[in-house]
Scaffold this motif. Structure first.
Motif, short mmCIF file in Angstrom:
data_model
loop_
_atom_site.label_atom_id
_atom_site.label_comp_id
_atom_site.label_asym_id
_atom_site.label_seq_id
_atom_site.Cartn_x
_atom_site.Cartn_y
_atom_site.Cartn_z
N ASP A 150 0.88 -1.17 0.00
CA ASP A 150 0.00 0.00 0.00
C ASP A 150 0.92 1.22 0.00
O ASP A 150 1.58 1.51 1.00
N ASP B 296 -0.67 -5.48 7.67
CA ASP B 296 -0.05 -6.42 8.61
C ASP B 296 1.35 -5.98 9.00
O ASP B 296 1.82 -6.28 10.09
N GLU C 23 -9.76 -3.89 5.28
CA GLU C 23 -8.47 -4.57 5.47
C GLU C 23 -7.45 -3.60 6.05
O GLU C 23 -7.33 -2.47 5.62
N THR C 24 -6.76 -4.07 7.06
CA THR C 24 -5.71 -3.25 7.68
C THR C 24 -4.36 -3.87 7.36
O THR C 24 -4.26 -5.09 7.15
N LYS D 135 1.01 -6.37 14.36
CA LYS D 135 0.30 -7.12 15.40
C LYS D 135 1.24 -7.55 16.53
O LYS D 135 0.95 -7.39 17.71
#
Length: 197
Positions: free
Chosen positions: A115, A139, A136-137, A163
């Motif tokens: 992105d 990762d 969608e986030t 995360k």
């Protein structure tokens, strides 16, 4: 009367073709520029910009060698963030967007979902836009910082697992800022911050 070809004559013709092709390919870099640096030497591209791209692509290769075991090319999304200026954190030089954009382009070429919306300098980068599902986030995040020292800039990059809050790759390198374009691009530009009352 049928003509027969001796086995060694076929081999001789084949070897002649291979030698001729090798000769042409050996001339290629000298005549055509062969690499981006060769083309820069012929004045096709700006040499400093070409060196910048090659350094950033090499940095992307180093980063992904470290991070590859953690990132799933098919599913994981990496977002590229503008780099932070260590001396003036509230300033945002253009080069601090250009570096992660070029690294993101290289990672995209290698098959990773990138992105680049926060660093894309032109709409031309949109051809690399990954298919992102609603909500969608990312990762992983590609980020880092820069420090300008005279005619050089120290660049420190990292890829962080969002995360797990863990650095999965890091790489530092130096960029020479010789051309007028790169000097202008490396000048800090103040950010406009809107204060809420």
């Amino acid at each position: 009367m049928a003509t027969t070809t001796k086995p060694y004559s076929k081999l001789l013709v084949l070897l002649s073709g291979v030698v001729a092709m090798a000769g042409l390919s050996a001339c290629g870099p000298a005549v055509l520029g062969g690499t981006a640096l060769g083309a820069a030497g012929m004045g096709v591209f700006d040499r400093d910009e070409t060196v910048l791209i090659e350094k950033n692509y090499a940095a992307a290769d180093y980063l992904i060698q470290q991070a590859d075991a953690f990132i799933n090319r098919r599913y994981d999304l990496i977002i590229a963030e503008p780099l932070t200026d260590n001396v003036q954190p509230l300033a945002s030089p253009d080069i601090n967007r250009r570096i992660p954009e070029q690294i993101g382009v290289r990672l995209s070429q290698l098959g990773y979902r990138m992105d680049l919306s926060k660093v894309a300098g032109s709409v031309e980068t949109n051809y690399l836009k990954p298919t992102i599902t609603d909500g969608e986030t990312p990762d992983f995040v590609l980020s880092g910082n820069t420090t300008r020292r005279g005619g050089e800039m120290d660049v420190s990059l990292r890829i962080v697992d969002i995360k797990a809050q863990r650095v999965v790759a890091a790489f530092d390198y130096i960029i020479e800022i010789n051309s007028r374009d790169l000097r202008e691009s490396a000048k800090p530009k103040p950010k406009i911050i809107r204060l809420e009352e």
